[in-house]
Motif scaffolding. Sequence first.
Motif, PDB file in Angstrom:
ATOM      1  N   ILE A  86      -7.470  -2.057  -4.842  1.00 53.48           N
ATOM      2  CA  ILE A  86      -7.530  -0.905  -3.938  1.00 53.48           C
ATOM      3  C   ILE A  86      -6.597   0.205  -4.446  1.00 53.48           C
ATOM      4  O   ILE A  86      -5.594   0.546  -3.832  1.00 53.48           O
ATOM      5  CB  ILE A  86      -7.159  -1.308  -2.492  1.00 53.48           C
ATOM      6  CG1 ILE A  86      -7.861  -2.623  -2.105  1.00 53.48           C
ATOM      7  CG2 ILE A  86      -7.563  -0.220  -1.516  1.00 53.48           C
ATOM      8  CD1 ILE A  86      -7.588  -3.073  -0.704  1.00 53.48           C
ATOM      9  N   GLN A  99      -4.661   4.328  -2.795  1.00 51.09           N
ATOM     10  CA  GLN A  99      -3.817   4.084  -1.620  1.00 51.09           C
ATOM     11  C   GLN A  99      -3.611   5.399  -0.869  1.00 51.09           C
ATOM     12  O   GLN A  99      -3.114   6.378  -1.424  1.00 51.09           O
ATOM     13  CB  GLN A  99      -2.490   3.474  -2.054  1.00 51.09           C
ATOM     14  CG  GLN A  99      -2.683   2.089  -2.677  1.00 51.09           C
ATOM     15  CD  GLN A  99      -1.374   1.424  -3.022  1.00 51.09           C
ATOM     16  OE1 GLN A  99      -0.309   2.012  -2.879  1.00 51.09           O
ATOM     17  NE2 GLN A  99      -1.447   0.182  -3.465  1.00 51.09           N
ATOM     18  N   ARG A 100      -3.998   5.380   0.401  1.00 49.01           N
ATOM     19  CA  ARG A 100      -4.007   6.595   1.194  1.00 49.01           C
ATOM     20  C   ARG A 100      -3.022   6.512   2.338  1.00 49.01           C
ATOM     21  O   ARG A 100      -2.432   5.460   2.604  1.00 49.01           O
ATOM     22  CB  ARG A 100      -5.422   6.848   1.714  1.00 49.01           C
ATOM     23  CG  ARG A 100      -6.395   7.154   0.565  1.00 49.01           C
ATOM     24  CD  ARG A 100      -7.824   6.992   0.998  1.00 49.01           C
ATOM     25  NE  ARG A 100      -8.743   7.379  -0.083  1.00 49.01           N
ATOM     26  CZ  ARG A 100     -10.007   7.013  -0.151  1.00 49.01           C
ATOM     27  NH1 ARG A 100     -10.517   6.263   0.785  1.00 49.01           N
ATOM     28  NH2 ARG A 100     -10.766   7.422  -1.139  1.00 49.01           N
ATOM     29  N   ILE A 153      -4.704   3.714   6.990  1.00 48.29           N
ATOM     30  CA  ILE A 153      -5.443   2.465   6.785  1.00 48.29           C
ATOM     31  C   ILE A 153      -6.132   2.115   8.102  1.00 48.29           C
ATOM     32  O   ILE A 153      -5.492   2.114   9.159  1.00 48.29           O
ATOM     33  CB  ILE A 153      -4.515   1.307   6.356  1.00 48.29           C
ATOM     34  CG1 ILE A 153      -3.789   1.654   5.063  1.00 48.29           C
ATOM     35  CG2 ILE A 153      -5.305   0.019   6.193  1.00 48.29           C
ATOM     36  CD1 ILE A 153      -2.713   0.638   4.693  1.00 48.29           C
ATOM     37  N   THR A 165      -8.155   4.356   3.884  1.00 50.07           N
ATOM     38  CA  THR A 165      -8.475   3.077   3.258  1.00 50.07           C
ATOM     39  C   THR A 165      -8.996   2.160   4.361  1.00 50.07           C
ATOM     40  O   THR A 165      -8.317   1.924   5.353  1.00 50.07           O
ATOM     41  CB  THR A 165      -7.232   2.447   2.614  1.00 50.07           C
ATOM     42  OG1 THR A 165      -6.747   3.323   1.582  1.00 50.07           O
ATOM     43  CG2 THR A 165      -7.562   1.092   2.015  1.00 50.07           C
ATOM     44  N   TYR A 205     -13.311  -1.876   1.857  1.00 49.66           N
ATOM     45  CA  TYR A 205     -12.904  -3.051   1.085  1.00 49.66           C
ATOM     46  C   TYR A 205     -13.049  -4.300   1.940  1.00 49.66           C
ATOM     47  O   TYR A 205     -12.657  -4.319   3.104  1.00 49.66           O
ATOM     48  CB  TYR A 205     -11.458  -2.914   0.593  1.00 49.66           C
ATOM     49  CG  TYR A 205     -11.269  -1.745  -0.341  1.00 49.66           C
ATOM     50  CD1 TYR A 205     -11.494  -1.879  -1.708  1.00 49.66           C
ATOM     51  CD2 TYR A 205     -10.905  -0.497   0.150  1.00 49.66           C
ATOM     52  CE1 TYR A 205     -11.349  -0.799  -2.556  1.00 49.66           C
ATOM     53  CE2 TYR A 205     -10.754   0.590  -0.695  1.00 49.66           C
ATOM     54  CZ  TYR A 205     -10.976   0.429  -2.056  1.00 49.66           C
ATOM     55  OH  TYR A 205     -10.834   1.501  -2.891  1.00 49.66           O
ATOM     56  N   ALA A 220      -3.575  -2.692  -0.077  1.00 53.86           N
ATOM     57  CA  ALA A 220      -4.114  -1.483   0.556  1.00 53.86           C
ATOM     58  C   ALA A 220      -3.076  -0.380   0.663  1.00 53.86           C
ATOM     59  O   ALA A 220      -3.400   0.740   1.080  1.00 53.86           O
ATOM     60  CB  ALA A 220      -4.658  -1.821   1.939  1.00 53.86           C
TER      61      ALA A 220
END
Length: 627
Positions: free
Chosen positions: A413, A416-417, A420, A443, A463, A476
């Motif tokens: 992943i 990464q933002r 989540i 994410t 994901y 994540a």
Amino acid sequence: MDNSFFIQAIIYLSAAVICVPIAKKLGLSSVLGYLFAGIFIGPFVLGLIGQEGEDIMHFAEFGVVMMLFLIGLELEPEKFWRMRKFILGMGSMQMIGTTVSIFILSVILLDWNWQTSLVIALALSLSSTAIVLQTLKEKEMSETSVGRSSFVILLFQDIAVIPILAFIPLLIAENAIIPNTNINHSIISEVPAWIQTLMVLLAIVVVYMGGRFIIVPLLHIVANTRLQELFTASALLLVVAVSYLMQLVGLSPALGAFLAGVVLANSEFRHELQGDIAPFKGLLLGLFFIGVGASINFGLIIENPLFILVFGAILTAIKFTVLFIIGKIYKKQNDQNLLFSFGLSQAGEFGFVILSFSVQLSIIPSILANQIMAIIALSMLSTPFLLLINEKWIDPYFGVTEKEEKVKEDEHIEEQREVIIAGFGHFGSTIGRLLRANGVDATILDHDAERVEVLRKLGFKVYYGDASRLELLKAAGAENAKLFIAAIDNPSSNIAVVEIIRKHFPNLKVLTRARSRTDAYELIDHGVENIYRETLYTAVHMGVDALTQLGHRKYSATRQGQRFIKYDEASIRNLASKRHDKLAYLVSVKEEIEMQEEILKNDLYTNFSANDRAWDNQSLKEDTSDS
């Protein structure tokens, strides 16, 4: 003992009321609770009900009859036609694979004749519609990939019973012994086998034609009386009459009810019939499971434990293997395939019907039939335990393999933002779409492989994985994210994820979904500040609309709705610490309600003003129109 109706009713209901809550408290299914209730009050433990539970089984089987009628009502012919390849594909593979495997085992290793082996193989190839559907419903999995696949196979099996029972009379040997006089004969049991087959097919045609050209017009007449109780009586009469017709020709009553349901699936009375029959179905199904538990002949098992237990284990292994292979062919993930295979690995209630019919026709000996019936009952009893074993000890090790591979496949992943989202069903996807529409990408983690695949095709970066696993959360980017949105459908899973987040990522801000006050209380205990109760906001929104419809100004109603949410959220935090003391909790709830209502009334009168220029103020609208 006194066998009066009231004494018997007290025994059955008491057993259910005691055993089912205990089973649910232990995390088991209600089906297992009913089965244990039957074992305890049955002739081999407490002996409170008749010999081997036979005194209630005929009545209890009516629950299965009603369940098949409701399944038939759900199966619209057009929908069935669209699913025909899926139903025929999975269903036929399961039936043929299981039947052939058991048939070969019986002929080669047990040296039974081919007629006996074929009947037993067909009987054991069928799974329990009652247990599987009830278990899927309790686990909220009816609409998942596992639920749909299970339903498809069960549907094929239920339909297949019709030709199976029509075919069995053709297996009668020319030198067959005189049928057992203790078995109830049908009106066609003395005629030649080929005539029996023709009469069975004729009865099925009568049900189909009668449903279309007699039952629907009669329901129109009853509906015009506008008497609800008369319509309920008509629904019950329909099920009972069709079931009796099937019994007259030696078929299972449940098959007739299923066929009648299919015939009426496209009628305008479909939903009314469902509503009238459903309450009776639930109660009688519980009684059916009690009857299955009571009918387990422990004396027969003690006499020949090796054969019954080993044969039962082999049966489960064969069905599991066949189902697992089918799941692989249809590209199910390991965790879904394990659940799918274990869930359908038992024999079913129609096995009792096929074996009883075969004994009546002297195709198999009654002693052997009783042994196989004991195997069927034990396999039904084992299903909840197998699912529990899979959930606790198998899936975490074998089902996880693909989850880990999936994460590796997606390069851990890498995007990464800041946000989540765990859980991307109807609730989570609404949040995700709103964020993306405003330029915020998140994410997304979800535990349903089929949903992940569909969402990826729609352009979402989703994901696959269990968000309660610390490794996945780290992959994540939970350590660097600003916001975590817990939106998983299952409340207990949602709370488990929040617990992991609060423990390992204390600085990560959490917004979480809660279905009820009970869920909210647990989340408060975990220190969550931002809790969003589904029922609260929807109910308040409806209340605001109701006030508007009754003449209240839209602005005032909306303002009161927002204040109601504000005060209710404050009160729920005050009540969370008191909920374990029932008396104090009830007193506090009453005080909070009274205080909240008083504050809202004061706010309404205090803030109301003739000069209030809110956005729906009528004078403001008039001034605007004049200018």
